[in-house]
Scaffold this motif. Structure first.
Motif, PDB file in Angstrom:
ATOM      1  N   LYS A  58      -8.507  -1.576  -4.282  1.00  0.00           N
ATOM      2  CA  LYS A  58      -8.398  -0.354  -3.534  1.00  0.00           C
ATOM      3  C   LYS A  58      -7.522   0.750  -3.946  1.00  0.00           C
ATOM      4  N   PHE A  59      -6.606   0.264  -4.993  1.00  0.00           N
ATOM      5  CA  PHE A  59      -5.765   1.280  -5.671  1.00  0.00           C
ATOM      6  C   PHE A  59      -6.856   2.031  -6.660  1.00  0.00           C
ATOM      7  N   ARG A  60      -7.665   1.194  -7.358  1.00  0.00           N
ATOM      8  CA  ARG A  60      -8.575   1.759  -7.959  1.00  0.00           C
ATOM      9  C   ARG A  60      -9.676   2.634  -7.402  1.00  0.00           C
TER      10      ARG A  60
ATOM     11  N   GLY B  40       0.857  -1.157   0.316  1.00  0.00           N
ATOM     12  CA  GLY B  40      -0.203   0.146   0.001  1.00  0.00           C
ATOM     13  C   GLY B  40       0.914   1.322  -0.189  1.00  0.00           C
ATOM     14  N   PRO B  41       1.818   1.560   0.805  1.00  0.00           N
ATOM     15  CA  PRO B  41       2.575   2.499   0.961  1.00  0.00           C
ATOM     16  C   PRO B  41       3.164   3.102  -0.375  1.00  0.00           C
TER      17      PRO B  41
ATOM     18  N   LEU C 257       2.263   1.769  -3.755  1.00  0.00           N
ATOM     19  CA  LEU C 257       1.117   1.829  -4.682  1.00  0.00           C
ATOM     20  C   LEU C 257       0.529   3.328  -4.541  1.00  0.00           C
ATOM     21  N   THR C 258       0.427   3.811  -3.379  1.00  0.00           N
ATOM     22  CA  THR C 258      -0.095   5.198  -3.419  1.00  0.00           C
ATOM     23  C   THR C 258       0.702   6.356  -4.089  1.00  0.00           C
ATOM     24  N   ARG C 259       1.705   5.975  -4.346  1.00  0.00           N
ATOM     25  CA  ARG C 259       2.794   6.884  -5.098  1.00  0.00           C
ATOM     26  C   ARG C 259       2.637   7.128  -6.386  1.00  0.00           C
ATOM     27  N   TYR C 260       1.699   6.201  -7.088  1.00  0.00           N
ATOM     28  CA  TYR C 260       1.577   5.955  -8.451  1.00  0.00           C
ATOM     29  C   TYR C 260       0.171   6.355  -8.939  1.00  0.00           C
ATOM     30  N   ASP C 261       0.041   6.672 -10.120  1.00  0.00           N
ATOM     31  CA  ASP C 261      -1.284   6.939 -10.666  1.00  0.00           C
ATOM     32  C   ASP C 261      -1.664   5.767 -11.588  1.00  0.00           C
TER      33      ASP C 261
END
Length: 301
Positions: free
Chosen positions: A57-59, A24-25, A27-31
């Motif tokens: 969750k990313f989406r 998670g930490p 993945l949240t850096r990316y679009d």
């Protein structure tokens, strides 16, 4: 003698990814995520629930997920296979498949007569989409290969006599799956890439439709920008995959960061029992290996 990795070898150690429990930490850096399918999202039989939840969750946070797969079939067939393995549709936005890239290349080259190699039943979705005729090798303008005709009993070397004939005719070879092997429920089977690799070593011409080649990532990037209706810088794209030769090398070639998942084809090289081994990981990510931000046994948020 092989030198061991140690604190006195910082250049080599720097190439070994850290073992992560949670993505998670990162993945949240990316679009955008370019995510491999087989070995990351499912094992050929069933979905990895943790990986699917992480992508969902990313989406949910505004990210875009493009599945980038070396499956030698059109994306509509990939979508059907994902559904059959219980991969939720809300885990992804679009698909780039090697099958579609191969079909586009055949059309662009204007081939009218192809010699087809691969299981006609399993890969029928690609073969039926070809506008070119399927012909014996003697009548062919090129070869298209989706895999071994019988990957449970054959090896790439069984195709050497056919490739020798193709080389004599200087036939181009369209590889609709650059993978060398695939992991199906813990068993490795040869893929089209293993035959194509043999043809290259014999001196043949091969078009590689898929990872790690740039055509794949350029197509995925175009899809992501269209979906987001905005430009996406490459430093905002994360590649997630289980293969150094295709996923991680492709990320390196394209200028994107990568996250390594060890539950796929490198599992036997990286896992001790049920745990990811730091020592084995160091051996795998030796000098010359493409880099990764981190390594996980399975993708999880």
């Amino acid at each position: 003698m092989r030198q061991s990795l140690s604190a006195s070898s910082p250049r080599l150690e720097a190439n070994v990814p850290s073992i992560l429990a949670h993505a998670g930490p990162i993945l949240t850096r990316y679009d955008v995520i370019f995510c491999d399918v087989w070995g990351v999202v499912h094992n050929g039989q069933t979905a990895f629930e943790g990986a699917c939840r992480a992508l969902e969750k990313f989406r949910d946070g505004g990210g875009t997920v493009i599945f980038v797969t070396n499956a030698p079939v059109p994306k509509r067939r990939v979508a059907d296979m994902l559904a059959a393995r219980k991969v939720p549709a809300k885990a992804w936005d679009d698909i780039v498949s090697s099958g579609d890239l191969a079909l586009d290349h055949v059309t662009a080259r204007g081939f009218q007569a192809l010699h087809c190699i691969g299981p006609q039943d399993r890969d029928q979705a690609l073969f039926s989409a070809l506008r070119a005729r399927s012909v014996p090798l003697a009548e062919a303008e090129a070869i298209i290969c989706t895999g071994l005709n019988d990957d449970r009993n054959e090896t790439p070397d069984d195709y050497r006599p056919l490739l020798e004939d193709a080389l004599e005719k200087r036939l181009p070879f369209v590889c609709a799956n650059p993978d060398l092997v695939v992991d199906v429920g813990g068993t490795l089977y040869y893929c089209a890439g293993a035959i194509a690799d043999l043809y290259v070593h014999m001196g043949g011409e091969v078009f590689w439709a898929g990872k790690p080649y740039l055509n794949t990532y350029e197509t995925a990037h175009q899809k992501a920008e269209a979906l987001r209706n905005a430009n996406v810088e490459r430093n905002k794209v994360l590649v997630i995959g289980d293969a150094l030769r295709t996923d991680l090398k492709g990320a390196q070639n394209y200028g994107c960061d990568a996250l390594f998942i060890a539950s796929g084809i490198h599992r036997h090289e990286t896992v001790d029992g049920l745990d990811l081994s730091a020592t084995k990981l160091s051996d795998l990510f030796g000098p010359g290996a493409p880099p990764a931000l981190g390594a996980m046994l399975e993708l999880a948020w």
